[in-house]
Scaffold this active site. Structure first.
Site, PDB file in Angstrom:
ATOM      1  N   TYR A   1     104.743  73.038 114.828  1.00 35.62           N
ATOM      2  CA  TYR A   1     103.272  72.906 114.911  1.00 35.62           C
ATOM      3  C   TYR A   1     102.829  71.616 114.218  1.00 35.62           C
ATOM      4  CZ  TYR A   1      98.626  73.064 113.028  1.00 35.62           C
ATOM      5  OH  TYR A   1      97.373  72.708 112.640  1.00 35.62           O
TER       6      TYR A   1
ATOM      7  N   LEU B   1      97.671  75.339 120.005  1.00 40.94           N
ATOM      8  CA  LEU B   1      98.299  76.470 119.313  1.00 40.94           C
ATOM      9  C   LEU B   1      98.524  76.057 117.866  1.00 40.94           C
ATOM     10  CD1 LEU B   1     100.863  77.444 122.093  1.00 40.94           C
ATOM     11  CD2 LEU B   1      98.703  78.589 121.545  1.00 40.94           C
TER      12      LEU B   1
ATOM     13  N   SER C   1      95.896  67.952 110.619  1.00 37.82           N
ATOM     14  CA  SER C   1      96.176  68.908 109.545  1.00 37.82           C
ATOM     15  C   SER C   1      96.907  68.225 108.405  1.00 37.82           C
ATOM     16  CB  SER C   1      97.045  70.042 110.106  1.00 37.82           C
ATOM     17  OG  SER C   1      97.593  70.815 109.066  1.00 37.82           O
TER      18      SER C   1
ATOM     19  N   ASN D   1     102.390  72.770 125.123  1.00 30.83           N
ATOM     20  CA  ASN D   1     100.964  73.054 125.115  1.00 30.83           C
ATOM     21  C   ASN D   1     100.173  71.979 124.371  1.00 30.83           C
ATOM     22  OD1 ASN D   1      98.729  75.289 125.486  1.00 30.83           O
ATOM     23  ND2 ASN D   1      98.515  74.521 123.402  1.00 30.83           N
TER      24      ASN D   1
ATOM     25  N   SER E   1      90.585  83.212 121.087  1.00 29.59           N
ATOM     26  CA  SER E   1      89.140  83.297 120.794  1.00 29.59           C
ATOM     27  C   SER E   1      88.531  84.300 121.766  1.00 29.59           C
ATOM     28  CB  SER E   1      88.485  81.915 120.985  1.00 29.59           C
ATOM     29  OG  SER E   1      88.774  81.405 122.272  1.00 29.59           O
TER      30      SER E   1
ATOM     31  N   PHE F   1      92.713  70.646 105.175  1.00 28.96           N
ATOM     32  CA  PHE F   1      93.564  71.336 104.219  1.00 28.96           C
ATOM     33  C   PHE F   1      93.512  72.822 104.566  1.00 28.96           C
ATOM     34  CE2 PHE F   1      95.493  68.192 101.464  1.00 28.96           C
ATOM     35  CZ  PHE F   1      95.004  67.075 102.109  1.00 28.96           C
TER      36      PHE F   1
ATOM     37  N   ALA G   1      91.412  72.197 120.652  1.00 31.35           N
ATOM     38  CA  ALA G   1      92.271  73.127 121.399  1.00 31.35           C
ATOM     39  C   ALA G   1      93.749  72.875 121.089  1.00 31.35           C
ATOM     40  CB  ALA G   1      92.012  72.964 122.897  1.00 31.35           C
TER      41      ALA G   1
ATOM     42  N   LYS H   1     101.084  67.796 115.606  1.00 30.13           N
ATOM     43  CA  LYS H   1      99.909  67.102 115.054  1.00 30.13           C
ATOM     44  C   LYS H   1     100.280  65.668 114.682  1.00 30.13           C
ATOM     45  CE  LYS H   1      96.761  70.396 115.141  1.00 30.13           C
ATOM     46  NZ  LYS H   1      95.552  70.304 115.973  1.00 30.13           N
TER      47      LYS H   1
ATOM     48  N   ASP I   1      92.240  76.060 131.181  1.00 26.53           N
ATOM     49  CA  ASP I   1      93.385  75.619 130.384  1.00 26.53           C
ATOM     50  C   ASP I   1      93.579  74.109 130.554  1.00 26.53           C
ATOM     51  OD1 ASP I   1      96.373  77.300 129.499  1.00 26.53           O
ATOM     52  OD2 ASP I   1      95.916  75.165 129.236  1.00 26.53           O
TER      53      ASP I   1
HETATM   54  C1  WQD Z   1      98.442  79.658 101.824  1.00 25.45           C
HETATM   55  C2  WQD Z   1      99.180  80.205 100.604  1.00 25.45           C
HETATM   56  C3  WQD Z   1     101.336  81.146 101.105  1.00 25.45           C
HETATM   57  C4  WQD Z   1      99.998  84.570 103.415  1.00 25.45           C
HETATM   58  C5  WQD Z   1      98.881  76.655 106.907  1.00 25.45           C
HETATM   59  C6  WQD Z   1      99.305  75.569 107.844  1.00 25.45           C
HETATM   60  C7  WQD Z   1      98.297  74.463 107.851  1.00 25.45           C
HETATM   61  C8  WQD Z   1      96.924  75.015 108.130  1.00 25.45           C
HETATM   62  C9  WQD Z   1      96.576  76.104 107.125  1.00 25.45           C
HETATM   63  C10 WQD Z   1      96.491  74.757 110.483  1.00 25.45           C
HETATM   64  C11 WQD Z   1     100.661  79.875 100.652  1.00 25.45           C
HETATM   65  C12 WQD Z   1     100.373  82.203 100.567  1.00 25.45           C
HETATM   66  C13 WQD Z   1      99.993  83.401 102.676  1.00 25.45           C
HETATM   67  C14 WQD Z   1     100.424  85.780 102.818  1.00 25.45           C
HETATM   68  C15 WQD Z   1     100.802  84.598 100.774  1.00 25.45           C
HETATM   69  N1  WQD Z   1      96.847  75.522 109.437  1.00 25.45           N
HETATM   70  N2  WQD Z   1     100.389  83.437 101.373  1.00 25.45           N
HETATM   71  N3  WQD Z   1     100.810  85.756 101.503  1.00 25.45           N
HETATM   72  O1  WQD Z   1     100.714  77.628 104.641  1.00 25.45           O
HETATM   73  O2  WQD Z   1      99.021  76.457 103.116  1.00 25.45           O
HETATM   74  O3  WQD Z   1      98.860  76.160 105.588  1.00 25.45           O
HETATM   75  O4  WQD Z   1      97.594  77.111 107.251  1.00 25.45           O
HETATM   76  O5  WQD Z   1      96.236  73.575 110.445  1.00 25.45           O
HETATM   77  O6  WQD Z   1      98.663  73.550 108.845  1.00 25.45           O
HETATM   78  O7  WQD Z   1     100.520  75.032 107.377  1.00 25.45           O
HETATM   79  O8  WQD Z   1      98.274  78.347 104.588  1.00 25.45           O
HETATM   80  O9  WQD Z   1      97.194  80.544 104.419  1.00 25.45           O
HETATM   81  O10 WQD Z   1      99.530  80.405 105.409  1.00 25.45           O
HETATM   82  O11 WQD Z   1      99.192  80.060 102.971  1.00 25.45           O
HETATM   83  O12 WQD Z   1     101.178  84.604  99.579  1.00 25.45           O
HETATM   84  O13 WQD Z   1     100.456  86.871 103.440  1.00 25.45           O
HETATM   85  O14 WQD Z   1      99.097  81.636 100.638  1.00 25.45           O
HETATM   86  O15 WQD Z   1     102.628  81.323 100.549  1.00 25.45           O
HETATM   87  O16 WQD Z   1     101.099  79.596  99.326  1.00 25.45           O
HETATM   88  P1  WQD Z   1      99.318  77.136 104.411  1.00 25.45           P
HETATM   89  P2  WQD Z   1      98.533  79.896 104.423  1.00 25.45           P
END
Ligand code: WQD
Length: 334
Positions: free
Chosen positions: A149, A83, A124, A99, A36, A178, A81, A153, A58
């Protein structure tokens, strides 16, 4: 109320600080600025006309947390906070376990010492793992998350359950996000990750602004209407408002652990996100279809009924709002 927001200058944290301030709370932020920027503090002021009290530090150093509790009577903590890059966590599991777990354990020990037992935790949907049904409900038995990760959680959720079991004075709200995307309508705060983004929307923004050449859509052969993965995207401002609702609820309910999905309840495909982004912003995205990304589930979305019933909260902003606001923030970047 005086609320400590850990990671409060981050993407979701900063939007939550705005909503907390606009709802009359005093906000204290602890952030190590690892993902950030200090300018976010001024941008929060520019949006709300109110200042947060900011501490750079930290959470792996417990004294950093304790110093804040020595100076402030903290009524509740919202703990963002940590990663959160899924791909990085696979390469660096030790970093993620150290972390995310140690910082949380330090926080909980200091909260207990100062008798502050009101916590909202940023969890998450990834904690559900691969379920039979794509509609995730809070009562589902969690399965193994697909990344270190996600496992951190899930472990922290277990730690919180055990803390409540040992000391029923705690009020703990676990919020399972989500897919948060979008930005505040004023375009002053938003998602601005360092390096090459893993997540879809930040990647789209870098392609649309010619910082990256081409978006690869990971997989077009899934068992979905257009062959691309389906996710439950939620506007970050809706998500932030849910935190205020949870916090308000926490002062009204009896001690316990309360778990809520924060999603729209609707599934939207990658391809729909791409075409909506192009349409509402009048831009043409350069994209190609590539192989599936390992670990991706074909389809997942929230059963959002519990948050509506108990927090009187539901996602209100549309996919169009998310795409428009995300691009508006990007255009405002230097
Ligand atoms: C979404 C869709 C990819 C990038 C993750 C974490 C989750 C939360 C949100 C923290 C998928 C597709 C993505 C790209 C693509 N994070 N995609 N090309 O994987 O649903 O969730 O982020 O809490 O915990 O798991 O999110 O945005 O990475 O992907 O086609 O360059 O977009 O395959 O279907 P995801 P995402």
């Amino acid at each position: 109320m005086k609320i400590l927001v850990t990671g409060g200058l981050g993407y979701i944290g900063s939007h939550t600080c705005v909503e907390l301030l606009e709802n009359g709370n005093d906000v204290v932020v602890l952030d190590n600025l690892s993902n950030s920027k200090i300018e976010v503090k001024d941008n929060i002021y520019a949006i709300t006309g109110k200042m947060i009290q900011f501490y750079q530090g930290d959470m792996l150093d417990k004294d950093v947390i304790e110093d804040i509790f020595k100076q402030h009577k903290i009524d509740a903590v919202i703990h963002f906070a940590g990663l959160k890059a899924v791909g990085e966590s696979v390469k660096e599991p030790l970093l993620y376990y150290r972390n995310n777990l140690d910082s949380t354990l330090n926080l909980l020990e200091v909260m207990r010492k100062y008798d502050c037992k009101n916590l909202v935790f940023s969890s998450s949907a990834t904690v559900y793992g691969n379920q039979e049904s794509p509609r995730y409900v809070e009562t589902m038995e969690r399965k193994t998350p697909s990344s270190p990760y996600g496992k951190t959680k899930a472990m922290i959720e277990d730690i919180l359950e055990d803390i409540y079991a040992s000391d029923p004075a705690w009020k703990i709200f676990i919020l399972r996000y989500f897919n948060p995307i979008g930005a505040h309508e004023k375009g002053l705060i938003g998602e601005d990750p360092n390096g090459i983004p893993n997540n879809l929307m930040p990647y789209i923004l870098k392609v649309a602004s010619n910082e990256l050449e081409c978006l690869t859509i990971f997989g077009r052969d899934y068992d979905t209407p257009d062959g691309t993965c389906i996710r439950d995207y939620i506007h970050v401002v809706d998500l932030a408002k849910a935190h205020v609702k949870a916090l308000e609820k926490s002062f009204a309910v009896s001690p316990n652990v309360y778990t809520y999905n924060l999603g729209s309840g609707k599934g939207v495909s990658v391809s729909e996100i791409v075409t909506t982004f192009e349409r509402v912003n009048g831009v043409k995205l350069n994209y190609q279809y590539g192989p599936r990304r390992s670990g991706d589930l074909p389809k997942m979305f929230a059963d959002a009924t519990k948050a509506f019933a108990e927090l009187n909260w539901k996602a209100e902003k549309t996919i169009e709002d998310m795409c428009r606001d995300a691009w508006n923030f990007k255009l405002g970047q230097k």
